[in-house]
Design a protein around this motif. Structure first.
Motif, PDB file in Angstrom:
ATOM      1  N   GLN A  62       0.811  -1.218   0.000  1.00 23.67           N
ATOM      2  CA  GLN A  62       0.000   0.000   0.000  1.00 23.67           C
ATOM      3  C   GLN A  62       0.850   1.276   0.000  1.00 23.67           C
ATOM      4  O   GLN A  62       0.690   2.116  -0.889  1.00 23.67           O
ATOM      5  CB  GLN A  62      -1.001  -0.031   1.166  1.00 23.67           C
ATOM      6  N   LEU A  96      -6.720   1.775  -1.965  1.00 24.00           N
ATOM      7  CA  LEU A  96      -5.607   2.534  -1.389  1.00 24.00           C
ATOM      8  C   LEU A  96      -5.250   3.722  -2.276  1.00 24.00           C
ATOM      9  O   LEU A  96      -4.725   4.736  -1.795  1.00 24.00           O
ATOM     10  CB  LEU A  96      -4.378   1.643  -1.174  1.00 24.00           C
ATOM     11  N   TYR A  99      -5.955   7.285  -1.260  1.00 23.24           N
ATOM     12  CA  TYR A  99      -4.991   8.019  -0.436  1.00 23.24           C
ATOM     13  C   TYR A  99      -3.935   8.686  -1.326  1.00 23.24           C
ATOM     14  O   TYR A  99      -3.531   9.828  -1.062  1.00 23.24           O
ATOM     15  CB  TYR A  99      -4.316   7.079   0.566  1.00 23.24           C
ATOM     16  N   THR A 113       0.573  10.359   4.576  1.00 21.44           N
ATOM     17  CA  THR A 113      -0.046   9.354   3.693  1.00 21.44           C
ATOM     18  C   THR A 113       0.666   8.015   3.830  1.00 21.44           C
ATOM     19  O   THR A 113       0.021   6.965   3.908  1.00 21.44           O
ATOM     20  CB  THR A 113      -0.005   9.806   2.215  1.00 21.44           C
ATOM     21  N   LEU A 117      -1.140   4.624   5.319  1.00 17.48           N
ATOM     22  CA  LEU A 117      -1.261   3.392   4.518  1.00 17.48           C
ATOM     23  C   LEU A 117      -0.557   2.214   5.182  1.00 17.48           C
ATOM     24  O   LEU A 117      -1.008   1.068   5.047  1.00 17.48           O
ATOM     25  CB  LEU A 117      -0.737   3.623   3.099  1.00 17.48           C
ATOM     26  N   ARG A 120      -3.079   1.218   7.669  1.00 18.72           N
ATOM     27  CA  ARG A 120      -4.213   0.600   6.975  1.00 18.72           C
ATOM     28  C   ARG A 120      -3.879  -0.831   6.564  1.00 18.72           C
ATOM     29  O   ARG A 120      -4.664  -1.755   6.761  1.00 18.72           O
ATOM     30  CB  ARG A 120      -4.574   1.448   5.752  1.00 18.72           C
TER      31      ARG A 120
END
Length: 313
Positions: A62, A96, A99, A113, A117, A120
């Motif tokens: 990601q 993703l 983002y 960011t 991620l 995430r």
């Protein structure tokens, strides 16, 4: 020409992605160094050299895909004096990629960011024990038919449409037993193909609620600015600019469906004539051709792409 910039999602990663950009442009190297520093990890080395199975881990794939997209954006800005607000009407990203789109549009800093991620990816991986969830691609049924298959296959378990990618291409997600049933049922209903996907977790379904909770907390701790151009959000397939609304939609996106077919159709309906896919691979360009044949596509992922795109402006 009215443009939208789009940003790819998981599955577009490949060992070596971003390498040519980093070799050709100091601006790309700066992005990779910033991401490495934000994560305390040599992610750019993993992107460049592999191993592939480590790069494919959700928590690495990601932020890595975002880094390549942002490296390409930074190169456009530094080499071509490119300003997103002047040259694009919208941004959108697949899962993703949303983002990446928001980083490109100035809603998040690059470092935030990358960290979001990473969080995430880790949260999605932890949400469901390995082997208990699954995802499957269903090809050749329209969305309503595929959704009906998911509902019929659930039988008390979780099984739902996770990605509506293009006409006749829907991804289902949920508990493994239910997704296995859905694969059989989809074939009975006339799907050309229905097959399990090699993924580490059942993304974009109700089983991801623990990850949604983790993202609500993480997103609550970062500064968000209004994007310089509107975002077409995954879960609504419509434009949004308010940071608080975007925050809510990013949380909803973890368990909600990626409405990509409708998002591209929305852009076409708003007069967008060109979709520019920024980053690794050409997955979104391929989907766009199936959704709205009248839209032109362009890719910005290599030095040659950068040169061609800037020449065409």
């Amino acid at each position: 020409m009215t443009r939208a910039f789009t940003f790819p999602g998981q599955g577009s990663q490949a060992v070596g992605m971003g390498k040519e950009l980093a070799e050709a442009f100091p601006a790309a190297r700066e992005v990779f160094e910033e991401v490495n520093e934000a994560l305390g990890q040599d992610l750019s080395k993993l992107m460049c050299e592999g191993p592939g199975e480590e790069l494919t881990l959700t928590e690495n794939a990601q932020p890595a895909l975002m880094a390549v997209s942002m490296a390409a954006m930074r190169v456009l800005e530094k080499e071509g004096g490119f300003a997103l607000a002047d040259k694009a009407a919208y941004v959108a990203g697949h899962s993703l990629g949303e983002y990446s789109a928001l980083a490109a549009a100035g809603t998040f800093t690059l470092a935030d960011t990358a960290r979001l991620l990473k969080t995430r990816g880790q949260a999605m991986q932890k949400a469901v024990p390995v082997g208990e969830g699954a995802m499957a691609a269903v090809l050749g049924l329209d969305f309503e038919e595929a959704k009906a298959v998911a509902e019929a296959a659930a039988e008390g378990d979780v099984c739902q449409a996770a990605n509506d990618n293009a006409p006749g291409q829907v991804v289902l997600s949920g508990s493994k037993a239910a997704v296995d049933r859905a694969i059989l049922l989809a074939k009975e209903k006339g799907a050309k193909r229905a097959m399990a996907l090699d993924v580490s977790a059942p993304f974009h379904c109700a089983l991801m609620q623990p990850a949604a909770d983790a993202m609500a907390e993480a997103l609550g701790n970062v500064t968000m600015r209004a994007p310089v151009v509107p975002l077409v959000a995954n879960v609504t397939a419509s434009a949004v600019e308010d940071p608080e609304e975007i925050r809510k939609l990013l949380v909803a996106q973890v368990t909600g469906m990626v409405r990509w077919r409708e998002s591209v159709a929305y852009l076409a309906g708003k007069g967008v004539g060109q979709l520019v896919e920024v980053g690794s691979g050409k997955v979104l360009s391929g989907l766009a051709k199936r959704i709205a044949k009248e839209i032109e596509t362009a890719n910005v992922g290599t030095p040659a792409d950068v040169e061609a795109f800037l020449k065409g402006l």
